[in-house]
Design a protein around this motif. Structure first.
Motif, PDB file in Angstrom:
ATOM      1  N   GLU A 183      79.670 -22.908 -34.486  1.00  0.00           N
ATOM      2  CA  GLU A 183      80.423 -24.036 -34.974  1.00  0.00           C
ATOM      3  C   GLU A 183      79.635 -24.611 -36.361  1.00  0.00           C
ATOM      4  OE1 GLU A 183      83.255 -27.101 -34.960  1.00  0.00           O
ATOM      5  OE2 GLU A 183      82.818 -25.395 -33.408  1.00  0.00           O
ATOM      6  N   SER A 207      81.194 -22.077 -38.801  1.00  0.00           N
ATOM      7  CA  SER A 207      82.717 -22.199 -39.042  1.00  0.00           C
ATOM      8  C   SER A 207      83.018 -23.563 -40.172  1.00  0.00           C
ATOM      9  CB  SER A 207      83.499 -22.803 -37.635  1.00  0.00           C
ATOM     10  OG  SER A 207      83.438 -21.431 -36.988  1.00  0.00           O
ATOM     11  N   GLU A 214      84.131 -22.158 -43.289  1.00  0.00           N
ATOM     12  CA  GLU A 214      85.157 -21.368 -43.814  1.00  0.00           C
ATOM     13  C   GLU A 214      84.811 -20.034 -44.191  1.00  0.00           C
ATOM     14  OE1 GLU A 214      87.947 -23.790 -45.476  1.00  0.00           O
ATOM     15  OE2 GLU A 214      88.346 -24.940 -43.562  1.00  0.00           O
ATOM     16  N   ARG A 256      84.574 -15.653 -33.070  1.00  0.00           N
ATOM     17  CA  ARG A 256      85.110 -16.053 -34.315  1.00  0.00           C
ATOM     18  C   ARG A 256      84.859 -15.062 -35.335  1.00  0.00           C
ATOM     19  NH1 ARG A 256      83.861 -22.769 -34.286  1.00  0.00           N
ATOM     20  NH2 ARG A 256      83.760 -22.973 -32.205  1.00  0.00           N
TER      21      ARG A 256
END
Length: 212
Positions: free
Chosen positions: A85, A88, A91, A111
């Motif tokens: 997380e 992420s 990006e 991911r």
């Protein structure tokens, strides 16, 4: 699996560190030397502890940082999800494990599988694990080196992107050999990350094709 480069912007990179951050510094220096031509920029640096030189390097470079300590979470899976997380949030197109001494898990790989680059101080598949330099010496290898590879769910088992060879000298101990490997490793990592960012790549089974 394919990842074409973006012509509209430099690739976004999150770097993960656990120690002194010399690989991070090599990337920072290369990007600073050719910010337009390198093809990528570091957007954040993460770590698994907060008392390391790697984070200080990131702060001096004006980069945002974050820390995910395993001990702050109830299980390894919770830590892995929190790390995924945190990464992420920036990006990234690529994640670079630059001396990051933790094995990522299922959530992270879900991911960022096929986008996370790692280095290892041996010529994989020989001498995987935490003691690659020591194991090569103990085995009597005449050459060893470093490997830049993508991370998968094994220990140093992901598809190989590039390798650099280092001769083992008769007088070598672990520290001396490791230092020479690190010099090659820094150069190779910078070259690989730049090529992945500029030229794109695809992964077919165990083979990585860059710019083809």
């Amino acid at each position: 699996m394919a990842s074409p480069p973006s012509s509209a912007r430099p690739a976004r990179i999150v770097v993960l560190v656990s120690g002194s951050g010399t690989n991070l510094q090599a990337l920072l220096d290369a990007i600073a030397a050719d910010p337009d031509g390198f093809g990528a920029r570091i957007v954040a640096v993460g770590a698994d502890r907060d008392d390391i030189t790697g984070l200080e390097r990131a702060t001096r470079a004006g980069l945002p940082t974050f820390v995910c300590k395993v001990t702050d979470y109830g299980s390894r899976a919770e830590w892995d999800a929190a790390l995924a997380e945190a990464v992420s949030a920036y990006e990234p197109d690529l994640v670079v494990s630059a001396g990051f001494m933790k094995i990522v898990g299922q959530e992270f790989l879900a991911r960022f599988g096929g986008r996370t680059v790692n280095t290892h101080p041996a010529l994989l598949p020989s001498f995987p694990g935490a003691h690659g330099v020591r194991d090569a010496l103990a085995y009597g290898a005449k050459v060893t080196g470093c490997t830049v590879h993508f991370v998968d769910d094994g220990v140093d088992t992901g598809p190989i992107i590039a390798q650099g060879v280092v001769e083992v000298r008769d007088e070598d101990d672990e520290a001396a050999l490791h230092e020479r490997i690190k010099e090659v490793e820094r150069t190779l990592l910078v070259e690989v990350v730049g090529r992945l960012a500029r030229d794109g790549y695809r992964i077919e089974g165990r083979k990585v094709h860059v710019g083809e």
